[in-house]
Scaffold this motif. Structure first.
Motif, PDB file in Angstrom:
ATOM      1  N   THR A 166      11.099  10.648  -0.137  1.00  0.00           N
ATOM      2  CA  THR A 166      10.073  11.566  -0.402  1.00  0.00           C
ATOM      3  C   THR A 166       9.117  11.389   0.926  1.00  0.00           C
ATOM      4  OG1 THR A 166       8.739   9.956  -1.530  1.00  0.00           O
ATOM      5  CG2 THR A 166      10.235  11.061  -2.874  1.00  0.00           C
ATOM      6  N   ALA A 167       8.282  12.477   0.980  1.00  0.00           N
ATOM      7  CA  ALA A 167       7.157  12.597   1.900  1.00  0.00           C
ATOM      8  C   ALA A 167       6.061  11.386   1.683  1.00  0.00           C
ATOM      9  CB  ALA A 167       6.774  14.057   2.304  1.00  0.00           C
ATOM     10  N   HIS A 168       5.783  11.492   0.424  1.00  0.00           N
ATOM     11  CA  HIS A 168       4.946  10.578  -0.055  1.00  0.00           C
ATOM     12  C   HIS A 168       5.306   9.116   0.159  1.00  0.00           C
ATOM     13  CE1 HIS A 168       6.843  11.588  -4.049  1.00  0.00           C
ATOM     14  NE2 HIS A 168       6.874  10.178  -4.133  1.00  0.00           N
ATOM     15  N   GLY A 169       6.821   8.954  -0.094  1.00  0.00           N
ATOM     16  CA  GLY A 169       7.145   7.433   0.520  1.00  0.00           C
ATOM     17  C   GLY A 169       6.989   7.206   1.789  1.00  0.00           C
ATOM     18  N   ALA A 170       7.079   8.131   2.501  1.00  0.00           N
ATOM     19  CA  ALA A 170       6.616   7.911   4.082  1.00  0.00           C
ATOM     20  C   ALA A 170       5.504   7.785   4.298  1.00  0.00           C
ATOM     21  CB  ALA A 170       7.515   9.295   4.965  1.00  0.00           C
ATOM     22  N   PHE A 171       4.628   8.441   3.772  1.00  0.00           N
ATOM     23  CA  PHE A 171       2.960   8.215   3.727  1.00  0.00           C
ATOM     24  C   PHE A 171       2.786   6.951   3.426  1.00  0.00           C
ATOM     25  CE2 PHE A 171      -1.224   7.855   2.226  1.00  0.00           C
ATOM     26  CZ  PHE A 171      -2.016   8.987   2.938  1.00  0.00           C
ATOM     27  N   LEU A 172       3.234   6.323   2.295  1.00  0.00           N
ATOM     28  CA  LEU A 172       2.914   4.917   1.870  1.00  0.00           C
ATOM     29  C   LEU A 172       3.249   3.944   2.734  1.00  0.00           C
ATOM     30  CD1 LEU A 172       3.247   5.694  -2.025  1.00  0.00           C
ATOM     31  CD2 LEU A 172       0.996   5.347  -0.811  1.00  0.00           C
ATOM     32  N   SER A 173       4.505   4.178   3.350  1.00  0.00           N
ATOM     33  CA  SER A 173       5.154   3.299   4.158  1.00  0.00           C
ATOM     34  C   SER A 173       4.525   3.095   5.652  1.00  0.00           C
ATOM     35  CB  SER A 173       6.685   3.365   4.640  1.00  0.00           C
ATOM     36  OG  SER A 173       6.953   4.665   5.563  1.00  0.00           O
ATOM     37  N   GLY A 174       4.094   4.398   6.045  1.00  0.00           N
ATOM     38  CA  GLY A 174       3.153   4.278   7.230  1.00  0.00           C
ATOM     39  C   GLY A 174       1.761   3.629   6.984  1.00  0.00           C
ATOM     40  N   GLN A 175       1.311   3.855   6.021  1.00  0.00           N
ATOM     41  CA  GLN A 175       0.288   3.135   5.665  1.00  0.00           C
ATOM     42  C   GLN A 175       0.225   1.622   5.719  1.00  0.00           C
ATOM     43  OE1 GLN A 175      -1.823   3.331   1.484  1.00  0.00           O
ATOM     44  NE2 GLN A 175      -2.974   4.726   2.600  1.00  0.00           N
ATOM     45  N   ARG A 176       1.459   1.225   4.841  1.00  0.00           N
ATOM     46  CA  ARG A 176       1.754  -0.318   4.964  1.00  0.00           C
ATOM     47  C   ARG A 176       1.908  -0.906   6.242  1.00  0.00           C
ATOM     48  NH1 ARG A 176       6.957  -1.089   1.840  1.00  0.00           N
ATOM     49  NH2 ARG A 176       8.056  -0.177   3.934  1.00  0.00           N
ATOM     50  N   ALA A 177       2.580  -0.259   7.024  1.00  0.00           N
ATOM     51  CA  ALA A 177       2.711  -1.093   8.257  1.00  0.00           C
ATOM     52  C   ALA A 177       1.673  -0.980   9.052  1.00  0.00           C
ATOM     53  CB  ALA A 177       3.922   0.083   9.097  1.00  0.00           C
ATOM     54  N   ALA A 178       0.768  -0.040   9.092  1.00  0.00           N
ATOM     55  CA  ALA A 178      -0.613  -0.301   9.675  1.00  0.00           C
ATOM     56  C   ALA A 178      -1.336  -1.255   9.245  1.00  0.00           C
ATOM     57  CB  ALA A 178      -1.201   1.113   9.638  1.00  0.00           C
ATOM     58  N   ASP A 179      -1.338  -1.519   7.950  1.00  0.00           N
ATOM     59  CA  ASP A 179      -2.054  -2.433   7.186  1.00  0.00           C
ATOM     60  C   ASP A 179      -1.515  -3.965   7.658  1.00  0.00           C
ATOM     61  OD1 ASP A 179      -4.028  -0.850   6.267  1.00  0.00           O
ATOM     62  OD2 ASP A 179      -3.112  -0.625   4.206  1.00  0.00           O
ATOM     63  N   ALA A 180      -0.284  -3.910   7.671  1.00  0.00           N
ATOM     64  CA  ALA A 180       0.377  -5.054   8.080  1.00  0.00           C
ATOM     65  C   ALA A 180       0.007  -5.819   9.522  1.00  0.00           C
ATOM     66  CB  ALA A 180       1.886  -4.952   8.083  1.00  0.00           C
ATOM     67  N   ILE A 181      -0.127  -4.685  10.452  1.00  0.00           N
ATOM     68  CA  ILE A 181      -0.430  -4.887  11.845  1.00  0.00           C
ATOM     69  C   ILE A 181      -2.090  -5.392  11.805  1.00  0.00           C
ATOM     70  CG2 ILE A 181      -1.203  -3.932  13.909  1.00  0.00           C
ATOM     71  CD1 ILE A 181       1.406  -1.986  13.723  1.00  0.00           C
ATOM     72  N   LEU A 182      -2.894  -4.889  10.992  1.00  0.00           N
ATOM     73  CA  LEU A 182      -4.135  -5.062  11.158  1.00  0.00           C
ATOM     74  C   LEU A 182      -4.326  -6.642  10.536  1.00  0.00           C
ATOM     75  CD1 LEU A 182      -5.817  -1.672   9.859  1.00  0.00           C
ATOM     76  CD2 LEU A 182      -6.027  -2.786  12.152  1.00  0.00           C
ATOM     77  N   ALA A 183      -3.432  -6.780   9.305  1.00  0.00           N
ATOM     78  CA  ALA A 183      -3.645  -8.253   8.756  1.00  0.00           C
ATOM     79  C   ALA A 183      -3.349  -9.258   9.766  1.00  0.00           C
ATOM     80  CB  ALA A 183      -2.843  -8.125   7.286  1.00  0.00           C
ATOM     81  N   SER A 184      -2.433  -8.900  10.517  1.00  0.00           N
ATOM     82  CA  SER A 184      -1.569  -9.830  11.630  1.00  0.00           C
ATOM     83  C   SER A 184      -2.866 -10.238  12.405  1.00  0.00           C
ATOM     84  CB  SER A 184      -0.699  -9.372  12.130  1.00  0.00           C
ATOM     85  OG  SER A 184      -0.721  -8.406  12.860  1.00  0.00           O
ATOM     86  N   LEU A 185      -3.834  -9.307  12.842  1.00  0.00           N
ATOM     87  CA  LEU A 185      -5.037  -9.677  13.707  1.00  0.00           C
ATOM     88  C   LEU A 185      -5.825 -10.567  13.399  1.00  0.00           C
ATOM     89  CD1 LEU A 185      -5.168  -5.884  15.170  1.00  0.00           C
ATOM     90  CD2 LEU A 185      -3.853  -7.684  15.785  1.00  0.00           C
TER      91      LEU A 185
END
Length: 467
Positions: free
Chosen positions: A448-467
């Motif tokens: 789904t497109a909303h699945g893609a949305f949520l996955s992109g958000q998750r990846a970005a937040d994982a990078i931010l958390a790693s900082l």
């Protein structure tokens, strides 16, 4: 890209109850809250001083990039196509927006794409699943008792499939159908029901789908929605202000303790992190070389998860010769998957246009045709349905995703041998500074497109958390 005819639609056609009980309210509410909060949150500038490369300007890539830029990161988006959107692909050559890829916002209530639609300034058209027509050749409508019996048969298969598989993910749905109701698929109306309920939704033939896990994902509640101005308008709020490099193909990604290096056909880029959002079909093809190779768990997941295919063709006529008020038209063809779902654009766009969807094995059949053969096939099907010989369409448009080298299919599905853990594996870091995102990395909302949305958000937040 999820098929336009959802399971809820069949329920409406069969005058049955809704499938809202399959949705986890807690999960839906949590995902929606997270999505809205992420977009609306006050920037904390956690990414300041960090450079990130995002590969792919589809929904997942744009969400990840926008989130990172919001937090102060320096982001470059590299996209091989000459447009943004990926498998979101709106065409306007017929005079109205038609969707060659993702077609609906599936389940409007709490869906993060609903907020995105509001931000885009576009307007929703809410699908009324009661306004549907089911026709056999000659314009015959099946009897109500026939549909009631059909629903009982298909319901039994869906309810009992996992149990009948006896915990074996290699058991296909075709095997379960043969066990529970061997005659169902041999009847045109039974074949239509199996296509409408399963093959359209999953995006693959019954013999390729795992009976154990095909129905284990989640869905948002509420009606499906057509974006009246075009699905691609949802991308504008995300893409605004981003550094997007179109027409640049990534060939190699190297990661290490000194950061990541991305090599493309136009040069070399360096950053601290890279988010790879290309479709699963591209990962399966090995179009991008990873150095070092992706972890074994990631490679196993890429091999195990299915990547399906649907065929879509939109046609416009001088006038409508079909029920103008019907939101959906179902076709009981002799060949299973041949235009079982037809979306009528009269109610949503006041246009004499139809979008016909081919699924299961017939998707491959349609993809092998040239445009002239497709037009003839569509005309024959419509003529059989309505008992008329319509004039040729004034316009026809389609996109063949299965042969598109930047997609190689439509969306992920639980193939025989696929486990939810395979999707989970792709969500984990794939190397030092290397992250994957896309609908194929989120089992709950894959395809789904909303699945893609949520996955992109998750990846970005994982990078931010790693900082």
């Amino acid at each position: 890209m999820r098929p336009d005819l959802s399971r809820r639609h069949l329920l409406a056609l069969l005058a049955a109850t809704t499938l809202s009980g399959l949705v986890s309210p807690a999960m839906a509410a949590g995902a929606a809250t997270q999505g809205a909060a992420s977009i609306a949150a006050e920037p904390k500038r956690r990414g300041k001083g960090t450079r990130v490369i995002v590969i792919g300007a589809g929904m997942a890539g744009l969400v990840a990039a926008a989130r990172l830029v919001e937090e102060g990161a320096e982001v470059v988006v590299i996209e091989a196509r000459n447009r943004i959107g990926g498998r979101i692909f709106t065409d306007r050559s017929l005079g109205v927006p038609v969707e060659l890829g993702a077609g609906f916002i599936h389940g409007f209530n709490g869906n993060p794409l609903a907020d995105l639609l509001d931000r885009s300034g576009s307007r929703p058209f809410f699908i009324d699943e009661d306004r549907a027509v089911l026709l056999e050749d000659g314009g015959i409508e099946p009897e109500e008792f026939e549909l009631d019996d059909l629903w009982d048969d298909v319901d039994t298969i869906i309810e009992d499939a996992a149990e009948e598989s006896d915990g074996n993910p290699d058991t296909s749905l075709a095997e379960i159908v043969d066990i529970l109701d061997p005659g169902l698929a041999k009847e045109p109306i039974g074949g239509w029901a199996l296509t409408d309920m399963i093959e359209n939704d999953v995006g693959a033939p019954l013999d390729a789908i795992s009976a154990l896990h095909f129905d284990g994902d989640e869905a948002f509640d509420g009606p499906d929605v057509v974006v009246k101005q075009g699905y691609d308008t949802l991308l504008a709020p995300l893409a605004k202000g981003l550094d997007i490099r179109l027409g640049e193909t990534v060939l190699r990604i190297a990661t290490g303790k000194h950061g990541v290096t991305v090599e493309s056909d136009k040069g070399r880029h360096r950053a601290a992190h890279v988010v790879v959002t290309v479709p699963l079909g591209v990962l399966k093809a090995g179009s991008i070389r990873f150095e070092p190779a992706l972890p074994e768990a990631h490679r196993q997941a890429i091999d195990a998860i299915g990547f399906g295919n649907l065929g879509k063709v939109s046609v416009r006529f001088d006038r409508a010769f079909w029920p103008k008020d019907a939101h959906y038209i179902g076709y009981v063809a002799r060949e299973r998957g041949r235009y079982a779902e037809i979306v009528n654009l009269m109610p949503s766009h006041d246009a004499a246009a139809l979008t016909l969807v081919a699924s299961g094995a017939y998707a491959k059949t349609l993809d092998a045709m040239d445009d002239r053969a497709v037009a003839a096939d569509v005309m024959q099907a419509l003529g059989s349905m309505f008992g008329v010989q319509p004039k040729p369409p004034s316009g026809l448009v389609r996109h063949v995703w299965s042969t598109d080298p930047l997609a190689r299919g439509t969306y992920s599905f639980t193939a025989t041998g696929t486990l939810p853990a395979h999707f989970d594996a792709l969500a984990k870091p794939a190397g030092q500074g290397l992250w994957l995102a896309g609908e194929h990395t989120l089992f709950a909302y894959h395809g789904t497109a909303h699945g893609a949305f949520l996955s992109g958000q998750r990846a970005a937040d994982a990078i931010l958390a790693s900082l």
